[in-house]
Design an enzyme around this catalytic site. Structure first.
Site, PDB file in Angstrom:
ATOM      1  N   TYR A  33       0.836  -1.198   0.000  1.00  0.00           N
ATOM      2  CA  TYR A  33       0.000   0.000   0.000  1.00  0.00           C
ATOM      3  C   TYR A  33       0.867   1.242   0.000  1.00  0.00           C
ATOM      4  O   TYR A  33       2.082   1.169   0.227  1.00  0.00           O
ATOM      5  CB  TYR A  33      -0.970  -0.009   1.180  1.00  0.00           C
ATOM      6  N   ARG A  52       8.621   4.406  -3.983  1.00  0.00           N
ATOM      7  CA  ARG A  52       8.531   3.337  -2.974  1.00  0.00           C
ATOM      8  C   ARG A  52       7.492   2.298  -3.382  1.00  0.00           C
ATOM      9  O   ARG A  52       7.675   1.099  -3.159  1.00  0.00           O
ATOM     10  CB  ARG A  52       8.205   3.924  -1.603  1.00  0.00           C
ATOM     11  N   ARG A 100      -7.112 -20.450  -2.983  1.00  0.00           N
ATOM     12  CA  ARG A 100      -6.118 -20.335  -1.916  1.00  0.00           C
ATOM     13  C   ARG A 100      -4.994 -21.370  -2.047  1.00  0.00           C
ATOM     14  O   ARG A 100      -5.251 -22.579  -2.048  1.00  0.00           O
ATOM     15  CB  ARG A 100      -6.796 -20.479  -0.549  1.00  0.00           C
ATOM     16  N   HIS A 102      -0.542 -21.095  -1.019  1.00  0.00           N
ATOM     17  CA  HIS A 102       0.463 -20.127  -0.563  1.00  0.00           C
ATOM     18  C   HIS A 102       1.333 -19.591  -1.706  1.00  0.00           C
ATOM     19  O   HIS A 102       1.620 -18.409  -1.764  1.00  0.00           O
ATOM     20  CB  HIS A 102       1.362 -20.743   0.511  1.00  0.00           C
ATOM     21  N   LYS A 149       6.439  -1.981   2.040  1.00  0.00           N
ATOM     22  CA  LYS A 149       5.240  -1.428   2.685  1.00  0.00           C
ATOM     23  C   LYS A 149       4.059  -2.367   2.430  1.00  0.00           C
ATOM     24  O   LYS A 149       3.214  -2.114   1.566  1.00  0.00           O
ATOM     25  CB  LYS A 149       4.965  -0.007   2.164  1.00  0.00           C
ATOM     26  N   GLU A 182      11.341   2.321  14.833  1.00  0.00           N
ATOM     27  CA  GLU A 182      10.442   3.343  14.270  1.00  0.00           C
ATOM     28  C   GLU A 182       9.101   3.231  14.977  1.00  0.00           C
ATOM     29  O   GLU A 182       8.923   2.384  15.857  1.00  0.00           O
ATOM     30  CB  GLU A 182      10.274   3.139  12.755  1.00  0.00           C
ATOM     31  N   LEU A 207      10.753   1.020   7.697  1.00  0.00           N
ATOM     32  CA  LEU A 207      10.220   1.539   6.448  1.00  0.00           C
ATOM     33  C   LEU A 207      10.983   2.809   6.073  1.00  0.00           C
ATOM     34  O   LEU A 207      11.270   3.640   6.939  1.00  0.00           O
ATOM     35  CB  LEU A 207       8.728   1.876   6.606  1.00  0.00           C
TER      36      LEU A 207
HETATM   37  N1  PLP Z   1       7.020   3.685   9.378  1.00  0.00           N
HETATM   38  C1  PLP Z   1       5.900   2.950   9.293  1.00  0.00           C
HETATM   39  C2  PLP Z   1       5.862   1.596   9.925  1.00  0.00           C
HETATM   40  C3  PLP Z   1       4.772   3.456   8.613  1.00  0.00           C
HETATM   41  O1  PLP Z   1       3.661   2.711   8.505  1.00  0.00           O
HETATM   42  C4  PLP Z   1       4.832   4.748   8.052  1.00  0.00           C
HETATM   43  C5  PLP Z   1       3.692   5.328   7.338  1.00  0.00           C
HETATM   44  O2  PLP Z   1       2.640   4.773   7.247  1.00  0.00           O
HETATM   45  C6  PLP Z   1       6.020   5.488   8.178  1.00  0.00           C
HETATM   46  C7  PLP Z   1       7.102   4.919   8.832  1.00  0.00           C
HETATM   47  C8  PLP Z   1       6.152   6.850   7.581  1.00  0.00           C
HETATM   48  O3  PLP Z   1       6.248   6.753   6.198  1.00  0.00           O
HETATM   49  P1  PLP Z   1       5.821   7.953   5.224  1.00  0.00           P
HETATM   50  O4  PLP Z   1       6.589   9.142   5.676  1.00  0.00           O
HETATM   51  O5  PLP Z   1       6.229   7.486   3.895  1.00  0.00           O
HETATM   52  O6  PLP Z   1       4.345   8.128   5.393  1.00  0.00           O
END
Ligand code: PLP
Length: 287
Positions: A33, A52, A100, A102, A149, A182, A207
């Site tokens: 996403y 990304r 379904r 995997h 993501k 994070e 991320l």
């Molecule tokens: N880290 C995580 C786990 C996130 O889910 C997000 C955003 O949803 C971020 C960092 C920040 O990312 P961005 O600045 O691209 O929104």
């Protein structure tokens, strides 16, 4: 409230928007996403988010469902139909629908695409930023590819719930070395005792936040000393300032970690300045 969703080629009222029960996003979290902040009806940080998205899809070997140009047009049309100017745009791309199993479907099936838009009350988010928010810490329990993501967000959802239950806005994951990785939906930053702006490096399992990347540039341009280096929760408490970044939060001061005050317990000037700079740049470069 989002009234219209885009689902696999159609714009439909959200109450009628459905995906197949064998969508692999639903069964295996086999989906990625992206989230764009929306300023005056335009998508913020477009280059970073598209880059990304392509990377996340590439890592999972899911085809880009359409060209970037076509996708931009569909995102913008969904925004237009919802008549939302200030908000967030959510895009999800799953590997598609298949019985379904995997392993990947063979032959491959077309990726499934969903887009929704939600409204953000900018005055309320400015008020929240002026006050600052609390975060709690929680052990890092996620898989080893947090750089992709994906919609596999159960540890993030559990961490966020832990925060919510004690009146905090975000949870910071802390790894086995005692270092903050994070937030559950944001990147974590401090301005340490020497005035150095610090956020974790992307060799770590985090991320690569698009807001994070833009802000690193802005901070350097603004002449701040910046280091991509991790910190502990105690270092955050001893810091002058702490804050989080993301498409939803933009730049949001953190004034408490696990119930204890960060620095003097009030939002600081660096976060306020960076928030202003980020919003100015995002507005100027939105598409
Ligand atoms: N880290 C995580 C786990 C996130 O889910 C997000 C955003 O949803 C971020 C960092 C920040 O990312 P961005 O600045 O691209 O929104």
């Amino acid at each position: 409230m989002s009234r219209i969703a885009y689902v696999n080629g159609r714009y439909v009222p959200k109450v009628e928007a459905v995906v197949h029960i064998e969508d692999r996003g639903y069964q295996f979290a086999d989906a990625v996403y992206e989230v764009w902040a929306l300023f005056d009806g335009k998508l913020a940080d477009p280059r970073g988010h598209f880059a990304r998205l392509e990377r996340s899809l590439g890592e999972l070997r899911i085809d880009l469902p359409m060209s970037q140009r076509a996708l931009t047009a569909v995102l913008k049309e969904t925004v237009r139909r919802n008549r939302i100017r200030e908000g967030l745009v959510y895009l999800q791309v799953s590997r598609g629908v298949a019985t379904r199993d995997h392993a990947f479907p063979s032959p491959a099936v077309p990726p499934a695409v969903v887009i929704t838009v939600s409204r953000v009350d900018r005055a309320a988010s400015e008020a929240r930023a002026a006050k600052g928010v609390a975060v709690v810490t929680t052990p890092e329990t996620r898989w080893g590819r947090c750089d992709i993501k994906t919609v596999g967000l159960l540890p993030n959802a559990l961490a966020k719930q832990k925060a919510r239950e004690v009146g905090a806005v975000e949870a910071w994951f802390v790894d086995d070395l005692g270092l903050v990785t994070e937030g559950a939906s944001s990147n974590a930053w401090i301005v340490d005792g020497d005035g150095v702006l610090r956020t974790r490096d992307t060799n770590a399992n985090i991320l690569r936040g698009v807001t994070r990347l833009s802000l690193l540039d802005l901070a350097r341009e603004a002449g701040l000393k910046v280091e991509e280096r991790p910190f502990t929760p105690q270092e955050a408490l001893d810091a002058r300032e702490a804050f989080i970044t993301g498409a939803g939060t933009l730049v949001l001061p953190v004034v408490k970690v696990d119930g204890k005050p960060v620095g003097d317990g009030a939002p600081g000037p660096v976060a306020a300045r960076l928030r202003r700079l980020y919003i100015e740049r995002a507005k100027a470069t939105a598409v």
